[in-house]
Scaffold this motif. Structure first.
Motif, PDB file in Angstrom:
ATOM      1  N   ASN A  25       0.811  -1.219   0.000  1.00 49.50           N
ATOM      2  CA  ASN A  25       0.000   0.000   0.000  1.00 49.50           C
ATOM      3  C   ASN A  25       0.843   1.266   0.000  1.00 49.50           C
ATOM      4  N   SER A  26       2.140   1.118   0.108  1.00 45.92           N
ATOM      5  CA  SER A  26       3.004   2.292   0.143  1.00 45.92           C
ATOM      6  C   SER A  26       3.246   2.820  -1.268  1.00 45.92           C
ATOM      7  N   LYS A  27       3.561   4.110  -1.312  1.00 45.18           N
ATOM      8  CA  LYS A  27       3.849   4.787  -2.579  1.00 45.18           C
ATOM      9  C   LYS A  27       5.187   5.485  -2.447  1.00 45.18           C
ATOM     10  N   ARG A  68       1.934   3.429  -8.235  1.00 44.44           N
ATOM     11  CA  ARG A  68       2.475   3.648  -6.885  1.00 44.44           C
ATOM     12  C   ARG A  68       3.642   4.630  -6.887  1.00 44.44           C
TER      13      ARG A  68
END
Length: 84
Positions: A25-27, A68
């Motif tokens: 879920n990180s960008k 992302r």
């Protein structure tokens, strides 16, 4: 040795890519910069190319989803080192 330096950079990118895979879920914001002196002065195209090269490595070599990754470009980093 230039090869050693490049290998170090690729290792850093691989570590970041591994962490991106561990945290799906990180960008990431990739900021392309230049030294803003000599032939690099006001050379935003160079900054763009640098950022795109890192982006392409993440996407094409490490399988990171392009959505992302955000790209930004500027001459100097927000907190740049002394030019001297």
């Amino acid at each position: 040795n230039k090869g050693d330096v490049l290998e170090t950079y690729y290792n850093i990118l691989n570590i970041i890519g591994k962490r991106l895979k561990e945290f799906p879920n990180s960008k990431l914001v990739i900021v392309g910069c230049n030294s803003d002196i000599g032939i690099e002065e006001n050379n935003i195209e160079l900054s763009k190319q640098r950022a795109h090269n890192v982006f392409d490595y993440f996407v094409n070599n490490l399988g990171i989803e392009p959505l992302r990754l955000k790209l930004e470009f500027r001459n100097l980093p927000l907190k740049s080192a002394n030019k001297n």
